[in-house]
Design an enzyme around this catalytic site. Structure first.
Site, PDB file in Angstrom:
ATOM      1  N   ASN A 150     -22.485   5.910  11.465  1.00  0.00           N
ATOM      2  CA  ASN A 150     -23.628   6.380  12.277  1.00  0.00           C
ATOM      3  C   ASN A 150     -24.635   5.275  12.600  1.00  0.00           C
ATOM      4  O   ASN A 150     -25.207   5.254  13.690  1.00  0.00           O
ATOM      5  CB  ASN A 150     -24.297   7.600  11.630  1.00  0.00           C
ATOM      6  CG  ASN A 150     -24.809   7.338  10.238  1.00  0.00           C
ATOM      7  OD1 ASN A 150     -24.269   6.515   9.508  1.00  0.00           O
ATOM      8  ND2 ASN A 150     -25.859   8.015   9.862  1.00  0.00           N
TER       9      ASN A 150
ATOM     10  N   GLU B  67     -25.049   6.949  -1.503  1.00  0.00           N
ATOM     11  CA  GLU B  67     -25.994   7.548  -0.546  1.00  0.00           C
ATOM     12  C   GLU B  67     -25.187   8.542   0.275  1.00  0.00           C
ATOM     13  O   GLU B  67     -24.363   8.142   1.102  1.00  0.00           O
ATOM     14  CB  GLU B  67     -26.620   6.466   0.326  1.00  0.00           C
ATOM     15  CG  GLU B  67     -27.435   5.489  -0.510  1.00  0.00           C
ATOM     16  CD  GLU B  67     -28.214   4.482   0.303  1.00  0.00           C
ATOM     17  OE1 GLU B  67     -28.012   4.393   1.522  1.00  0.00           O
ATOM     18  OE2 GLU B  67     -29.038   3.780  -0.298  1.00  0.00           O
TER      19      GLU B  67
ATOM     20  N   CYS C 266     -28.354  10.727   8.588  1.00  0.00           N
ATOM     21  CA  CYS C 266     -28.320  11.468   7.315  1.00  0.00           C
ATOM     22  C   CYS C 266     -29.667  12.098   7.004  1.00  0.00           C
ATOM     23  O   CYS C 266     -29.742  13.130   6.347  1.00  0.00           O
ATOM     24  CB  CYS C 266     -27.918  10.533   6.189  1.00  0.00           C
ATOM     25  SG  CYS C 266     -28.996   9.097   6.081  1.00  0.00           S
TER      26      CYS C 266
ATOM     27  N   GLU D 208     -31.692   2.743  -3.516  1.00  0.00           N
ATOM     28  CA  GLU D 208     -31.671   1.386  -2.995  1.00  0.00           C
ATOM     29  C   GLU D 208     -32.997   1.168  -2.290  1.00  0.00           C
ATOM     30  O   GLU D 208     -33.769   2.098  -2.086  1.00  0.00           O
ATOM     31  CB  GLU D 208     -30.449   1.172  -2.092  1.00  0.00           C
ATOM     32  CG  GLU D 208     -29.147   1.348  -2.899  1.00  0.00           C
ATOM     33  CD  GLU D 208     -27.885   0.805  -2.227  1.00  0.00           C
ATOM     34  OE1 GLU D 208     -27.981  -0.059  -1.340  1.00  0.00           O
ATOM     35  OE2 GLU D 208     -26.801   1.263  -2.605  1.00  0.00           O
TER      36      GLU D 208
HETATM   37  P1  NAD Z   1     -17.173   9.411   5.355  1.00  0.00           P
HETATM   38  O1  NAD Z   1     -17.456   9.764   3.942  1.00  0.00           O
HETATM   39  O2  NAD Z   1     -16.136  10.150   6.076  1.00  0.00           O
HETATM   40  O3  NAD Z   1     -16.758   7.874   5.468  1.00  0.00           O
HETATM   41  C1  NAD Z   1     -17.597   6.835   5.020  1.00  0.00           C
HETATM   42  C2  NAD Z   1     -16.740   5.649   4.661  1.00  0.00           C
HETATM   43  O4  NAD Z   1     -15.923   5.993   3.549  1.00  0.00           O
HETATM   44  C3  NAD Z   1     -15.794   5.191   5.769  1.00  0.00           C
HETATM   45  O5  NAD Z   1     -15.746   3.792   5.765  1.00  0.00           O
HETATM   46  C4  NAD Z   1     -14.478   5.799   5.332  1.00  0.00           C
HETATM   47  O6  NAD Z   1     -13.347   5.119   5.821  1.00  0.00           O
HETATM   48  C5  NAD Z   1     -14.580   5.662   3.832  1.00  0.00           C
HETATM   49  N1  NAD Z   1     -13.721   6.568   3.079  1.00  0.00           N
HETATM   50  C6  NAD Z   1     -13.342   7.836   3.413  1.00  0.00           C
HETATM   51  N2  NAD Z   1     -12.526   8.343   2.452  1.00  0.00           N
HETATM   52  C7  NAD Z   1     -12.424   7.398   1.485  1.00  0.00           C
HETATM   53  C8  NAD Z   1     -11.722   7.313   0.254  1.00  0.00           C
HETATM   54  N3  NAD Z   1     -10.969   8.315  -0.198  1.00  0.00           N
HETATM   55  N4  NAD Z   1     -11.835   6.192  -0.478  1.00  0.00           N
HETATM   56  C9  NAD Z   1     -12.596   5.163  -0.054  1.00  0.00           C
HETATM   57  N5  NAD Z   1     -13.250   5.162   1.120  1.00  0.00           N
HETATM   58  C10 NAD Z   1     -13.183   6.268   1.879  1.00  0.00           C
HETATM   59  O7  NAD Z   1     -18.588   9.485   6.095  1.00  0.00           O
HETATM   60  P2  NAD Z   1     -18.860   9.249   7.662  1.00  0.00           P
HETATM   61  O8  NAD Z   1     -18.303  10.408   8.392  1.00  0.00           O
HETATM   62  O9  NAD Z   1     -18.450   7.866   8.029  1.00  0.00           O
HETATM   63  O10 NAD Z   1     -20.457   9.284   7.711  1.00  0.00           O
HETATM   64  C11 NAD Z   1     -21.192  10.440   7.843  1.00  0.00           C
HETATM   65  C12 NAD Z   1     -21.695  10.895   6.485  1.00  0.00           C
HETATM   66  O11 NAD Z   1     -22.470   9.864   5.896  1.00  0.00           O
HETATM   67  C13 NAD Z   1     -22.612  12.086   6.549  1.00  0.00           C
HETATM   68  O12 NAD Z   1     -22.316  12.952   5.485  1.00  0.00           O
HETATM   69  C14 NAD Z   1     -23.997  11.489   6.336  1.00  0.00           C
HETATM   70  O13 NAD Z   1     -24.958  12.347   5.806  1.00  0.00           O
HETATM   71  C15 NAD Z   1     -23.676  10.391   5.385  1.00  0.00           C
HETATM   72  N6  NAD Z   1     -24.725   9.372   5.416  1.00  0.00           N
HETATM   73  C16 NAD Z   1     -25.587   9.298   4.352  1.00  0.00           C
HETATM   74  C17 NAD Z   1     -26.610   8.361   4.365  1.00  0.00           C
HETATM   75  C18 NAD Z   1     -27.558   8.244   3.208  1.00  0.00           C
HETATM   76  O14 NAD Z   1     -28.272   7.248   3.155  1.00  0.00           O
HETATM   77  N7  NAD Z   1     -27.610   9.184   2.285  1.00  0.00           N
HETATM   78  C19 NAD Z   1     -26.757   7.513   5.473  1.00  0.00           C
HETATM   79  C20 NAD Z   1     -25.864   7.641   6.541  1.00  0.00           C
HETATM   80  C21 NAD Z   1     -24.846   8.571   6.503  1.00  0.00           C
END
Ligand code: NAD
Length: 493
Positions: free
Chosen positions: A162, A261, A295, A474
């Site tokens: 995002n 996060e 997020c 963080e």
């Molecule tokens: P996601 O969890 O699908 O993917 C994030 C990353 O994790 C990607 O690089 C993905 O390839 C990797 N990944 C997925 N499965 C994995 C596994 N089994 N092992 C290791 N790596 C793996 O999330 P997304 O769709 O990319 O992002 C959106 C999500 O992120 C939303 O839930 C949002 O709330 C969250 N987010 C949180 C924050 C925060 O600061 N709390 C900030 C931004 C986004």
């Protein structure tokens, strides 16, 4: 070395200071979400590439990087920030192609923050004190204890799509400032700026092996191979809560540290004593900025009953004034979602809202777009009212440009509604009654609370979620807690 964005048609891993392809020859498509067209082909890492990246990162800890003075290390990080700024337009173009977000947003937030993350943490690490204690000993000579900070080692950085450059450098900046080395696995949806940063690192003088990038997917691909690699000393992850659980399990093997996060379903609370203009403006941004893919965004808004109708009416009017368009459209404030796959998920909630009896105040579907953009992942900004609190539309993080607005009668009820879900990332309170604002803020179960604002960020402050929205904080010295190991040295005098 400097090949720039033109070379990013064929995106390779960046390992030990070199761009390398996958031994398997496996490639995946990187698609422009604004028009559905192919931007580039990306190499998918197997265990072999992940192993090479981790080994390079391990070796670099003992190489020139590990021997540098703090002054040398932090001055190179300033050069990394300058390098991003010097190639600002290239990073901007790459980020907008991958995400489809408006250039106006990426040029104000994503790229400047991507650069700032290196400077802020480079400066911070130079000014962090450690503790010392003198203690008595039975023989009367005493002893001196002092603590020193040491890098944690190789950090696995797994980042989402995002805010790709911003969130990845939010981790890499402090990790490197503290003297660690990193292996980054960017989201498969947005690989380009992370890849491009390799060139900037090289030009700035970051030694080979300090910054490594492997591309690929999560499960049974680069992400899982990285978290399963025994030589990684800690993982910092931003993404969905479910993925966080998987990473936490993998990190448990070998007792590796984690910073998570995760997702949220953040509530906005609008009291009758708010400044309505500010509340509408803030709620608009918190619901629709980055097409709702933030997020910290607000997908649930609770409004005191006496101003509910006025609030909904004004929010509708403002949402209908949003302009949907591609990154180059200077007037557009809403881009597409990141992919057609994500749009499917968001549209399934648009349908679910109708099935659960919502009143669709505005939006609820797919906008008509000109032919050249018809293949993009466009959705309408959407406002609902009238859903029961147990509807999945209210309980699940949708991560789209949509918000449900619900009335409340008392402050206690508002707090209870805000705290009713297992998430606890952020919340926004709108009230001109300062006593009430403090009182409510103190009772909301979330890591970040805004009063009469949203998304105001000072990078020195703790950032993170409570409950299922994360583990650890963080930002500022809190980043240093994760990226360093404290060691106490006790000297008998
Ligand atoms: P996601 O969890 O699908 O993917 C994030 C990353 O994790 C990607 O690089 C993905 O390839 C990797 N990944 C997925 N499965 C994995 C596994 N089994 N092992 C290791 N790596 C793996 O999330 P997304 O769709 O990319 O992002 C959106 C999500 O992120 C939303 O839930 C949002 O709330 C969250 N987010 C949180 C924050 C925060 O600061 N709390 C900030 C931004 C986004």
């Amino acid at each position: 070395m400097k090949q720039g964005l033109a070379a990013m048609k064929d995106i390779k891993h960046y390992i030990n200071g070199q761009y390398v392809g996958s031994a398997s020859g496996k490639l995946f498509d990187n698609v422009n979400p604004a028009n559905g067209k192919l931007i580039s082909k990306v190499h998918e890492a197997g265990r072999e590439e992940v192993d090479a990246a981790v080994n390079a990162a391990k070796a670099a800890l003992r190489g020139p990087w590990g021997k540098m003075t703090l002054e040398e290390r932090t001055s190179i990080l300033h050069k990394v920030a300058d390098g991003i700024n010097a190639r600002f337009d290239e990073f901007l173009k790459a980020e907008c192609l991958d995400t489809g977000k408006p250039k106006s947003m990426a040029s104000h937030i994503d790229i400047p923050r991507g650069a700032a993350n290196f400077k802020v943490f480079a400066d911070m690490i130079k000014n962090v004190p450690t503790e010392s204690f003198e203690m008595p000993t039975p023989d009367g000579t005493g002893a001196l204890n002092y603590a020193v900070r040491r890098p944690k080692g190789v950090i696995g950085v797994i980042s989402p799509w995002n805010l790709p450059l911003l969130l990845m450098t939010w981790k890499v900046g402090p990790a490197l400032a503290c003297g660690n080395t990193v292996v980054v696995k960017p989201s498969e949806e947005t690989p380009t700026t992370t890849a491009l940063l390799g060139e900037v690192m090289k030009e700035a003088g970051i030694p080979d092996g300090v910054y490594n990038v492997v591309h690929g997917f999560g499960g049974d691909s680069a992400g899982a191979f990285l978290t399963e690699h025994p030589q990684v000393d800690g993982f910092t992850f931003t993404g969905e809560t479910g993925t966080g659980e998987v990473i936490m399990k993998a990190a448990a093997k070998g007792i590796r540290d984690i910073s998570l996060e995760l997702g949220g379903k953040n509530a906005g609370l609008v009291f009758a004593d708010c400044d309505m203009d500010k509340a509408i403006e803030g709620t608009m941004r918190s619901a629709f900025a980055n097409c709702g893919q933030v997020c910290l965004g607000t997908e649930r808004v609770y409004v005191e009953r006496s101003i509910f109708d006025e609030f909904v009416g004004r929010l509708k009017e403002a949402a209908e004034g949003l302009k949907i368009g591609p990154p180059d459209d200077a007037e557009a404030n809403l881009g597409p979602l990141v992919s057609l796959k994500h749009r499917e998920k968001v549209l399934s909630y648009y349908q679910k809202a109708v099935d659960d009896g919502a009143t669709v105040v505005t939006g609820g579907g797919v906008p008509e777009m000109p032919e050249e953009l018809a293949g993009g992942a466009w959705v309408q900004p959407t406002i609902w009212t009238g859903l029961p609190e147990d509807s999945a539309v209210i309980t699940d993080e949708i991560f789209g440009p949509c918000v449900h607005v619900c009335p409340f009668d008392t402050e206690e009820e508002a707090i209870e509604l805000a705290n009713s879900l297992p998430y606890g990332l952020a919340s926004a309170i709108w009230s001109e009654n300062i006593t009430r604002a403090h009182r409510v803020a103190g009772q909301i179960e979330a890591g970040i609370i805004w009063v009469n604002s949203w998304f105001l960020r000072d990078l020195r402050t703790p950032f993170g979620g409570s409950k299922q929205s994360g583990i650890g904080r963080e930002g500022g010295v809190h980043s240093l807690e994760f990226y360093t190991e404290m060691k106490n040295i006790c000297v008998k005098l």
